[in-house]
Design an enzyme around this catalytic site. Structure first.
Site, PDB file in Angstrom:
ATOM      1  N   GLU A 110       0.852  -1.196   0.000  1.00  0.00           N
ATOM      2  CA  GLU A 110       0.000   0.000   0.000  1.00  0.00           C
ATOM      3  C   GLU A 110       0.879   1.234   0.000  1.00  0.00           C
ATOM      4  O   GLU A 110       2.044   1.164   0.396  1.00  0.00           O
ATOM      5  CB  GLU A 110      -0.853   0.041   1.282  1.00  0.00           C
ATOM      6  N   LYS A 112       2.193   4.655   1.537  1.00  0.00           N
ATOM      7  CA  LYS A 112       2.282   5.175   2.899  1.00  0.00           C
ATOM      8  C   LYS A 112       1.893   6.644   2.853  1.00  0.00           C
ATOM      9  O   LYS A 112       2.644   7.505   2.379  1.00  0.00           O
ATOM     10  CB  LYS A 112       3.707   5.007   3.442  1.00  0.00           C
ATOM     11  N   ASP A 114       1.199  10.318   3.918  1.00  0.00           N
ATOM     12  CA  ASP A 114       1.854  11.194   4.883  1.00  0.00           C
ATOM     13  C   ASP A 114       0.805  12.080   5.561  1.00  0.00           C
ATOM     14  O   ASP A 114       0.592  13.233   5.178  1.00  0.00           O
ATOM     15  CB  ASP A 114       2.891  12.049   4.138  1.00  0.00           C
ATOM     16  N   TYR A 221      -6.737   1.707   6.279  1.00  0.00           N
ATOM     17  CA  TYR A 221      -5.903   0.590   5.843  1.00  0.00           C
ATOM     18  C   TYR A 221      -5.918  -0.564   6.843  1.00  0.00           C
ATOM     19  O   TYR A 221      -5.074  -1.455   6.781  1.00  0.00           O
ATOM     20  CB  TYR A 221      -4.454   1.046   5.605  1.00  0.00           C
ATOM     21  N   LYS A 307      10.775   3.480   2.964  1.00  0.00           N
ATOM     22  CA  LYS A 307      10.723   4.946   2.873  1.00  0.00           C
ATOM     23  C   LYS A 307      11.465   5.406   1.634  1.00  0.00           C
ATOM     24  O   LYS A 307      12.615   5.017   1.412  1.00  0.00           O
ATOM     25  CB  LYS A 307      11.376   5.577   4.115  1.00  0.00           C
ATOM     26  N   CYS A 401      20.394  45.303  10.015  1.00  0.00           N
ATOM     27  CA  CYS A 401      19.153  44.765   9.455  1.00  0.00           C
ATOM     28  C   CYS A 401      19.002  45.206   8.003  1.00  0.00           C
ATOM     29  O   CYS A 401      19.132  46.393   7.701  1.00  0.00           O
ATOM     30  CB  CYS A 401      17.973  45.256  10.287  1.00  0.00           C
ATOM     31  N   CYS A 404      15.993  47.925   7.690  1.00  0.00           N
ATOM     32  CA  CYS A 404      15.950  49.267   8.286  1.00  0.00           C
ATOM     33  C   CYS A 404      17.317  49.759   8.724  1.00  0.00           C
ATOM     34  O   CYS A 404      17.429  50.832   9.300  1.00  0.00           O
ATOM     35  CB  CYS A 404      14.997  49.277   9.475  1.00  0.00           C
ATOM     36  N   CYS A 419      16.839  41.874  14.518  1.00  0.00           N
ATOM     37  CA  CYS A 419      16.921  43.308  14.259  1.00  0.00           C
ATOM     38  C   CYS A 419      16.492  44.034  15.523  1.00  0.00           C
ATOM     39  O   CYS A 419      15.511  43.668  16.157  1.00  0.00           O
ATOM     40  CB  CYS A 419      15.979  43.641  13.111  1.00  0.00           C
ATOM     41  N   CYS A 425      11.572  49.399  11.921  1.00  0.00           N
ATOM     42  CA  CYS A 425      11.791  48.390  10.899  1.00  0.00           C
ATOM     43  C   CYS A 425      10.478  48.086  10.171  1.00  0.00           C
ATOM     44  O   CYS A 425       9.508  47.668  10.805  1.00  0.00           O
ATOM     45  CB  CYS A 425      12.342  47.128  11.555  1.00  0.00           C
TER      46      CYS A 425
END
Ligand code: IVH
Length: 675
Positions: A110, A112, A114, A221, A307, A401, A404, A419, A425
C-alpha cells in the site's frame, strides 16, 4: 405524507449521493441539487424534532465547541512501523519472514500516506468514536471533528459488519493545502509547513464548525474486530463495499521482487498523486500468518515501511538574501537558479541561521544539493565543493538589518539574529503598531489590529507618532471606503483621549523585548518621570556607571532584561521615534500611592532570607504600596535590609556598608503593622 418515511428517504438519498461523490467520484446530481435535498431534510427535521438522529447527513457539524479533548483508551495499542531504506533491507526483512513461516505467503503493498493516524469505531453500523493515535495507548476523542469529513460515512449499509474498528490516515490534498495556506496568509495567519502539519492542526481545533472548513480527507488501511479468516486484502475490499475510503493504489504481491517493483513504480510516480506519500507499506496478507510472526514492543514484525529517499536536486545558489520576520528574526534565504523538484519549481530555500550557513559553508555562487523531505519548505543539504568557483568567499552574516539598517544582534546561546529596530523596521512595523494600540498599552478605541494593518500597508501610519498625527490627514481618512467625516472624527477624538498617558503604559507600549507590563511598572516606579527615565537609561549605557547598577538592582530586572532595554534605547532610530512620540504626548509621572504618612516612602529596601509572616511577594507588594522601592541586592543606596532566617551574604554586605539591618519584627513595627 408519512413524514418519517420522507425524512428517511432524504437521508438515504443524501447518503447515497455523498458516497457517489466521495467514493466513486461519479456524482449523479449537481452540488446545488444536493444542497436542495439537504435543505429540505433540515427543514423537516426542524419541524419534526422527534425524528432527530445524530447520524443524519444534516448533523455533520453538530455539537458545541469543546474546551479540550477527552482522552480515550485504544482497543489495542496503535503501533508504528519499522523502516527500510533500500532493496537490501527489504530482502533482509523478507528473509526473516521466510524463516518464521512454513507455508507460502503474500504481501499486500500500500502507499504510505503522509498524514495523521486515526482510529474509528462503528457500533451498530454507526460511527461512535474517532480517536487520534496519542501515545499509542490512548488518544484524543476527536469524533466531532471527524464527523465533518464528508467522505467518512456516519452510517454504513445493512449488509456490512455491525461492530468493528478501522484505522487509517487523515490527510489533505496538496492543492487544497496550498489554497488553505494562501487564505491563511491573506488573513494574516501563519502558513502551515506542509499538508501533514496542516491536517494535525485541523484535527486539534476545538470547534467542529471550523474543522468543517478544512479540506480533510481520509484513507483507511486496517479493519479489526471481524472474522480472522478474512485476509487483509479481503478486509480492505469489505471496507470499500461499506463506503469507507480505501486507497485504490494497492497490490497483492507473490514475492519480494514484485514488492520492489511496486516500490520503484511509486517512487517514480509519487509526484503525480494529488496527496503526499513518503513510502510504501508492505504487510503480510494473511491474518493467521501475522499472528505466527508476531510483534516487537513498538511495531509488528509482519510489516515494514519502505521509505522513499528524500527528493533532491542540484542547482546553483545565486545569492543569499535575508528575510526579516514580523518580530525581528533575520532568516537567510538561498536564492536559487530555478529547478524542478517534487512537483514544483523551486527558486528559494531556507538556510535557517548563521550557524547553519557556517556549518555547511554555503557561499554565493556555489552549486548546492537541495531537498524536500516531507516539508514544503526546501532546504539546502550540502555544497558540491568540486564545483565551487575559484574566487568564492565565505559568507559573512551582516550585523545590520537589511530592512531598516538598525543594528542586528545575536544573543549568547541563541541561534537567531534579530533586528533591534523594532519601531522603525518596516518588517516589524505592523506587529509593533498592533502592540502599541493594544489593551494594556495605548488602548485606542476604534483603532484595532485591522485598521493598523490597513493604515500601515498604505504607509499612512509608519511609526507610533503617526497615530497622533492622523488628524492632519482628516480628509484622506474620511474619504476612505467605509469611513466618512463622522467616523474619522470619532477616531480622532479617541486618539486625543489617549494623548495623556501614564509612564508605565508608555514604556510597555514600546514593545521592547522582555519589557512586559510588570517590568514597565517597575521602571516607572523607579524613575518616576519620562525625562528622568530617558536620562538614566542614557547614562546606564555605560555598564560601569552607577545608573547601570541601579537598573540591574531593581528587583525583577536583571542584566538580561537590562541588555534588551539598553539595546533598544541605544539605537538612534528608536531614540528618534521616542522623542518624536513624546513631543506629541503628555507622559504622566508615576503616581506613587499616597504615602504622605508612610515612614518608608522613597526608601530603598532589600529583603533577604526566609520571612516568617509574609511571603517574599507579599512583603514586596506591601513595601511598594507604602512608597518604598524594593531592590534585589545591597548597595550604598539601600536604606534598610530586612533579614529573615538563613540570611546570607546580603546581611553581611549591609554590615560592611553600614546599612541599617532590621529583623522582620522590627520592619513590621516600622511600617506600623507589628504584632
Ligand atoms: S499500517 C502497526 N498502512 O504510517 C502499524 N500505516 O510509520 C500499522 N501510515 O502509524 C500501520 N499509510 O499512521 C499502515 N498504508 C498504510 C499507511 C500507514 C500511512 C502511517 C500510520 C502509521 C505510520 C507508521
Amino acid at each position: 405524507m408519512d413524514v418519517f418515511k420522507e425524512i428517511k428517504r432524504l437521508r438515504d438519498e443524501l447518503n447515497r449521493h455523498n458516497r457517489l461523490y466521495y467514493q466513486e467520484t461519479a456524482p449523479e446530481i449537481s452540488d446545488s441539487e444536493f444542497d436542495r435535498l439537504l435543505r429540505r431534510l433540515i427543514e423537516l427535521e426542524t419541524q419534526y424534532p422527534q425524528f432527530y438522529d445524530a447520524n443524519s447527513p444534516s448533523q455533520r457539524v453538530g455539537g458545541e465547541p469543546s474546551r479540550g479533548f477527552e482522552s480515550v483508551p485504544h482497543s489495542g495499542p496503535m503501533l508504528s512501523l519499522a523502516n527500510a531504506y533500500s532493496y537490501d533491507e527489504l530482502i533482509d526483512f523478507d528473509r526473516k519472514i521466510k524463516e518464521s513461516l512454513e507455508e507460502k505467503y503474500h504481501y499486500t503493498c500500500e502507499l504510505k500516506i503522509d498524514g495523521v493516524a486515526i482510529a474509528l469505531r462503528y457500533a451498530n453500523r454507526k460511527l461512535v468514536l474517532a480517536a487520534t493515535r496519542g501515545d499509542g495507548q490512548q488518544g484524543d476523542n476527536v469524533t466531532a471533528n471527524i464527523r465533518t469529513i464528508g467522505q467518512i460515512p456516519l452510517v454504513i449499509p445493512d449488509d456490512s459488519p455491525a461492530d468493528f474498528e478501522i484505522r487509517g490516515e487523515v490527510y489533505m490534498n496538496i492543492r487544497d493545502f496550498q489554497t488553505l495556506n494562501d487564505r491563511r496568509e491573506a488573513a494574516g495567519e501563519n502558513r502551515f509547513a506542509n499538508p501533514r502539519n496542516s491536517t494535525a492542526g485541523s484535527l486539534k481545533l476545538l470547534n467542529p464548525q471550523e474543522v468543517s472548513k478544512r479540506p480533510l480527507r481520509a484513507f483507511f488501511y486496517d479493519l479489526r474486530g471481524v472474522d480472522d479468516s478474512l485476509s487483509h486484502s479481503q478486509r480492505l475490499e469489505l471496507l470499500e463495499k461499506a463506503g469507507i475510503p480505501v486507497n485504490p493504489e494497492r497490490k497483492v504481491c507473490e514475492n519480494i521482487e514484485q514488492v520492489w517493483d511496486f516500490c520503484r513504480e511509486w517512487h517514480e510516480k509519487r509526484n503525480s498523486l494529488p496527496y503526499e506519500i513518503d513510502g510504501v507499506v508492505l504487510k503480510i496478507d494473511s491474518i493467521a500468518q501475522r499472528e505466527i510472526i508476531g510483534y516487537t514492543a513498538k511495531s509488528p514484525k509482519w510489516a515494514i515501511a519502505y521509505k522513499f529517499p528524500a527528493q533532491q536536486a542540484r542547482t546553483i545558489l545565486n545569492d543569499i538574501t535575508l528575510q526579516v520576520g514580523r518580530v525581528g528574526s533575520i532568516t537567510p534565504v538561498a536564492e536559487l537558479e530555478p529547478v524542478y523538484l517534487a512537483g514544483s519549481t523551486i527558486k528559494r530555500a531556507t538556510l535557517h541561521n548563521e550557524d547553519e550557513i557556517a556549518r555547511k559553508d554555503v557561499r554565493e555562487g556555489d552549486t548546492v544539493i537541495i531537498q524536500r523531505a516531507g516539508d514544503v519548505i526546501p532546504q539546502v543539504v550540502s555544497v558540491v565543493l568540486e564545483k565551487r568557483p575559484g574566487d568564492s568567499k565565505p559568507y559573512v552574516f551582516p550585523d545590520i538589518c537589511p530592512e531598516c539598517a538598525s543594528h542586528a544582534e545575536r544573543k549568547d546561546g541563541e541561534a537567531a539574529t534579530r533586528c533591534t529596530g523594532g519601531l522603525v523596521c518596516p518588517a516589524q512595523r505592523v506587529e509593533r503598531l498592533k502592540h502599541f494600540v493594544s489593551r494594556g498599552a495605548f488602548d485606542i478605541e476604534g483603532l484595532g489590529a485591522k485598521h493598523i494593518e490597513a493604515f500601515s500597508n498604505e504607509a499612512i501610519i509608519k511609526t507610533p507618532a503617526d497615530i497622533f498625527r492622523l488628524s492632519d490627514r482628516a480628509d484622506e481618512i474620511a474619504s476612505r471606503e467605509g469611513w466618512g467625516a463622522q467616523s474619522a472624527n470619532k477616531l480622532f477624538a479617541a486618539i486625543d483621549e489617549r494623548r495623556t498617558v501614564s509612564l508605565e503604559r508608555f514604556i510597555f507600549a514600546l514593545g521592547i523585548r522582555q519589557v512586559g507590563q510588570a517590568t514597565a511598572r517597575l521602571l516607572a516606579r523607579q524613575y518616576g518621570s519620562y525625562q528622568n527615565w530617558r536620562d538614566q537609561m542614557d547614562t546606564a549605557q555605560d555598564r560601569e556607571s552607577d545608573a547601570y547598577g541601579e537598573l540591574v538592582n531593581i528587583d525583577g530586572i536583571g542584566p538580561l532584561v537590562a541588555d534588551d532595554l539598553l539595546g533598544f534605547l541605544g539605537e538612534d532610530h528608536n531614540r528618534a521615534v521616542l522623542d518624536d512620540l513624546a513631543s506629541l504626548l503628555i507622559v504622566e509621572d508615576f503616581k506613587a500611592p499616597d504615602t504622605t504618612s508612610s515612614p518608608v516612602a522613597g526608601k530603598t529596601v532589600v529583603f533577604t532570607g526566609t520571612l516568617e509572616t509574609l511571603s517574599r511577594g507579599e512583603a514586596k507588594n506591601r513595601a511598594e504600596a507604602l512608597g518604598a522601592k524594593v531592590a534585589g541586592s545591597v548597595s550604598k543606596k539601600t536604606d534598610y535590609v530586612v533579614v529573615g532566617t538563613d540570611a546570607g551574604s546580603k546581611a553581611k554586605k549591609a554590615g560592611e556598608l553600614g546599612v541599617m539591618i532590621l529583623t522582620e519584627q522590627e520592619w513590621l513595627e516600622l511600617i506600623g503593622s507589628g504584632g
